[in-house]
Design an enzyme around this catalytic site. Structure first.
Site, mmCIF file in Angstrom:
data_model
loop_
_atom_site.group_PDB
_atom_site.id
_atom_site.type_symbol
_atom_site.label_atom_id
_atom_site.label_comp_id
_atom_site.label_asym_id
_atom_site.label_seq_id
_atom_site.Cartn_x
_atom_site.Cartn_y
_atom_site.Cartn_z
ATOM 1 N N ARG A 114 35.221 37.192 27.528
ATOM 2 C CA ARG A 114 35.049 35.781 28.523
ATOM 3 C C ARG A 114 36.211 35.377 28.962
ATOM 4 O O ARG A 114 35.997 35.177 30.243
ATOM 5 C CB ARG A 114 34.468 34.887 27.481
ATOM 6 C CG ARG A 114 34.000 33.534 27.906
ATOM 7 C CD ARG A 114 33.445 32.580 26.616
ATOM 8 N NE ARG A 114 32.578 33.542 26.042
ATOM 9 C CZ ARG A 114 31.297 33.714 26.041
ATOM 10 N NH1 ARG A 114 30.875 33.232 27.125
ATOM 11 N NH2 ARG A 114 30.566 34.336 25.186
ATOM 12 N N THR A 115 37.088 35.476 28.431
ATOM 13 C CA THR A 115 38.590 34.807 29.068
ATOM 14 C C THR A 115 39.180 35.874 29.685
ATOM 15 O O THR A 115 39.370 35.302 31.231
ATOM 16 C CB THR A 115 39.427 34.493 27.971
ATOM 17 O OG1 THR A 115 38.907 33.315 27.142
ATOM 18 C CG2 THR A 115 40.666 33.818 28.619
ATOM 19 N N HIS A 138 45.320 26.854 23.710
ATOM 20 C CA HIS A 138 44.269 27.467 24.970
ATOM 21 C C HIS A 138 44.208 26.695 26.057
ATOM 22 O O HIS A 138 43.316 26.060 26.332
ATOM 23 C CB HIS A 138 43.068 27.835 24.431
ATOM 24 C CG HIS A 138 42.126 29.054 25.162
ATOM 25 N ND1 HIS A 138 42.860 29.585 26.406
ATOM 26 C CD2 HIS A 138 40.885 29.421 24.989
ATOM 27 C CE1 HIS A 138 41.859 30.296 26.847
ATOM 28 N NE2 HIS A 138 40.699 30.217 25.976
ATOM 29 N N ARG A 191 46.974 36.901 25.820
ATOM 30 C CA ARG A 191 46.140 36.508 24.624
ATOM 31 C C ARG A 191 46.670 37.120 23.329
ATOM 32 O O ARG A 191 47.083 38.360 23.518
ATOM 33 C CB ARG A 191 44.751 36.911 24.643
ATOM 34 C CG ARG A 191 43.985 36.500 23.549
ATOM 35 C CD ARG A 191 43.494 35.219 23.575
ATOM 36 N NE ARG A 191 42.217 35.077 22.783
ATOM 37 C CZ ARG A 191 41.183 34.052 23.389
ATOM 38 N NH1 ARG A 191 41.244 33.532 24.592
ATOM 39 N NH2 ARG A 191 40.176 34.015 22.561
ATOM 40 N N LYS A 214 52.638 50.259 19.481
ATOM 41 C CA LYS A 214 53.457 51.337 18.606
ATOM 42 C C LYS A 214 54.937 50.837 18.211
ATOM 43 O O LYS A 214 55.721 51.173 18.371
ATOM 44 C CB LYS A 214 53.814 52.834 19.149
ATOM 45 C CG LYS A 214 52.268 53.412 19.349
ATOM 46 C CD LYS A 214 52.477 54.704 20.092
ATOM 47 C CE LYS A 214 51.393 55.338 20.409
ATOM 48 N NZ LYS A 214 51.510 56.342 21.456
#
Lengths: 333, 333, 333
Positions: free
Chosen positions: A80-81, A159, A131, A110
């Site tokens: 969605r974002t 957010h 995110r 890694k």
């Protein structure tokens, strides 16, 4: 070691105040928290978001950000974002580096530190949308980055673009924000979107807030005290039926069954937190129902046909607000 | 609740007939099934596909769909199909939201319904290409979407753009469709592409169809009866050797060993369904071999050097057909 | 079977020599190995890379590759490398088919051969960047492809664009390559980047090479003998302290603990292979520290503030070099 030097940081979030006399004070800045935005800054972003809406409706897009590249770095997937940011950048003519399936599938996981990953991507991109599952990750990234960072969710933290689109939706739907009666419903304890929107609403005049939740999911004490200190009118209740008749905005969030010790407890109370067409008959004709989505039953599907159901328009507003933010941060708004 | 209203649906698939007097009757329509396309519509799409081919060969691409955004929503990964749509949109100058790694890795899988995901993405995109493992998913999506949906495969259901590119390939390679002898080979029971292409071919004159398969993978009775009722010339056989000399088109599909109760059964018959250079010596000089790909041995690699091997040209035609469909659906063709 | 014909191959890597009298001899060619590049070809690429840098700094990007589509086919994820190619293509105005999450999550892994996948993608794309875990994969792909292939790493084989960006970085930072003292440190046995850069450096005059590694990770004998035969000045040592004072370039790579039979062995020697601010006080004022990244501790974070730490500038140079290569291969440079 006189040849050592510290790279200048473009932006120190803690000390930043938005300059009101400047058309766009976001240029080159990170977007980390709703606390960066005062009323003037919000007003500026909303005006620009509305212009973006007109642009999209008229022409689909433009070349404003042609020659710019956005890196979408999602350590956990959020279709969605990420889709919203990608669409926003596409419609402004910019390029995208999509790292959106969650970094666990990627080499940057890694063992590389977040600062190193950020300092690598900033060599390619003019702007990074991040995110990350951990609170404070966006701030850490911004401390190391020379390009602006937009926080697209840092775990239980912030957010901010979600809160901005929520508030923009209220303004678009109802024409103003001062004086509104806003009911927040659902998981008010852990709900990041509720907390951020609440903090933005504090800046407006004569706001009345109603909080509807089970006891175990009440608004955190610190935030409640802050509201009281500011003189915001607040009340709490266990049942949406208590607030439905007076609310101008009903902001619904999901309650996870897992929050309850015993699933039966959830079954006993869930009717108090579901929005049905029957409930909607008691609401004002020009109120709106919002939801950050995804939903899983807390708003019944038949409510979707009600013009007061604003949650999909809210999604679209997210694209406009993100277009405005991208342009502003890159100095093109 | 007089304020309730139902959103108008742009398109009711069940009632749609393509308007022949209109230059492009696909504008704003979903592409869900090959049954939407009559000969005139097919002719229109193929003319446009040929123009797209010329465009790509001359200039690589254009700006026809600049300002438009396509969401590629693939609930199961299909690199071949998603890459084709992405390339098509890129070459038309449009933007893309790629959700192509399979939604199991994505947040939209977190319990959200398909209609909600669709109604979210349509806020960002002007068009949605959907791949889903369940039959009927594209129709369901289209029932809820305000933007056009293109079905890129719904489980055992349809994959209309594949059938269109198959038919376009036949027309491009052989110059016409009426009167052709087409042999279909392999898994005719479960083969979605075989069924769809067969249904499209029914619309043409004097088509002769040969079906080559083991008994357990014969064409479904319903489709066979439909062909017979339409007066199409049909025959079934167990061995490609029976049809190779007369076929204008040999459409090969993969037989999965797992379809057989006993692997030995498969080994006994597999020679009847493999295309070798030896077999090709018996075919007409201007016939073509097609395959929806991927193959796993049913066409030997040495056949690739035969100019009658059309399967990679068929892949390329997929891009042209999808360019034509994207442009048509968005009203730009 | 007189109608059979073999598709002409655009490029035979084994027989290729770069034509020096031609402005750009890379047009239509694969980029598979550093051995393709002689000094003139390197000089040409570096001049173009520098122009790309100026372009990006001045305008962000351009439309040079508008109408071209690049397929990024990564059989194993490598965010760093794929992001670099994607950014390079974006900044040149071209389109991208991103298959970058590792093909194990994708349908092209369903038993399809690499040649078939390549011949499919080349129908959509003008150029394919390939990352594959197996040595020789890029060569195999190029043998079948009609479009150019760029090797973005084939297992223990080559990663030529990394070596080119390494050498470009040395030239940019120090102004020249002839006569330099280059120290290579870390895993010199398995380090693909060390081997490739070493082979490129052999083409320059009066290069002095110092190899710093534990015994079990020394440079392979064959490569060492090649250097000696060419008359390159070489020395090996166990401790970076032995080379720090004289090196113009310190090229650091990671040592994996797992290479040692006993973890204690690693702990005993690791100080000899870590770059600290203390060590840097003994280095020349205008030397540079490089690293292909990611690092996991072999360069201490505090070294990042030293202007001689060139590894993030090295990352950025990767984008410029890849821009130059994309343009050159597509005949636009």
């Amino acid at each position: 070691m006189e040849q050592l030097q510290t790279l200048p940081r473009l932006f120190d979030y803690d000390q930043m105040t938005l300059k009101k006399d400047n058309g766009n004070s976001l240029t080159g800045h990170d977007i980390l928290s709703v606390d960066q935005f005062d009323r003037d800054a919000l007003s500026y972003i909303f005006t620009r978001s509305q212009e973006m809406r007109e642009l999209v409706e008229r022409a689909g897009g433009c070349d404003l950000l042609k020659g710019y590249v956005l890196a979408c770095l999602f350590y956990e997937p959020s279709t969605r974002t990420s889709a919203s940011f990608i669409a926003a950048m596409e419609r402004l003519g910019g390029g995208i580096i999509p790292i959106t399936q969650g970094v666990q599938f990627s080499s940057v996981s890694k063992g590389e530190s977040l600062p190193d990953t950020i300092r690598t991507l900033e060599q390619y991109a003019d702007l990074i949308v991040l995110r990350h599952p951990e609170i404070g990750a966006a701030k850490l990234a911004a401390d190391y980055a020379a390009v602006p960072i937009i926080n697209a969710g840092d775990g239980a933290g912030e957010h901010p673009t979600q809160a901005l689109l929520d508030l923009f939706t209220i303004r678009q739907e109802l024409g103003h924000i001062d004086g509104l009666k806003v009911a927040m419903l659902g998981d008010l304890r852990y709900g990041r979107t509720v907390h951020s929107l609440t903090r933005l609403l504090m800046q407006y005049e004569d706001i009345s807030l109603r909080f509807v939740s089970p006891d175990i999911l009440r608004l955190p004490m610190a935030l409640m005290n802050q509201l009281i200190d500011r003189g915001v009118k607040v009340r709490e209740t266990h049942d949406v039926a208590d607030v439905i008749e007076h609310a101008d905005v009903l902001y619904v969030t999901r309650i996870q069954k897992e929050r309850f010790a015993d699933p039966k407890q959830y079954e006993e109370v869930k009717d108090c937190y579901e929005i049905t067409t029957e409930l909607m008959t008691r609401a004002k004709p020009n109120m709106i129902v919002m939801h950050p989505l995804p939903r899983v039953g807390e708003i019944h599907y038949r409510v979707d046909d009600d013009p007061r159901a604003a949650y999909f328009r809210q999604v679209r507003n997210g694209m406009y607000v993100r277009m405005a933010l991208l342009a502003a941060v890159l100095g093109k708004a």
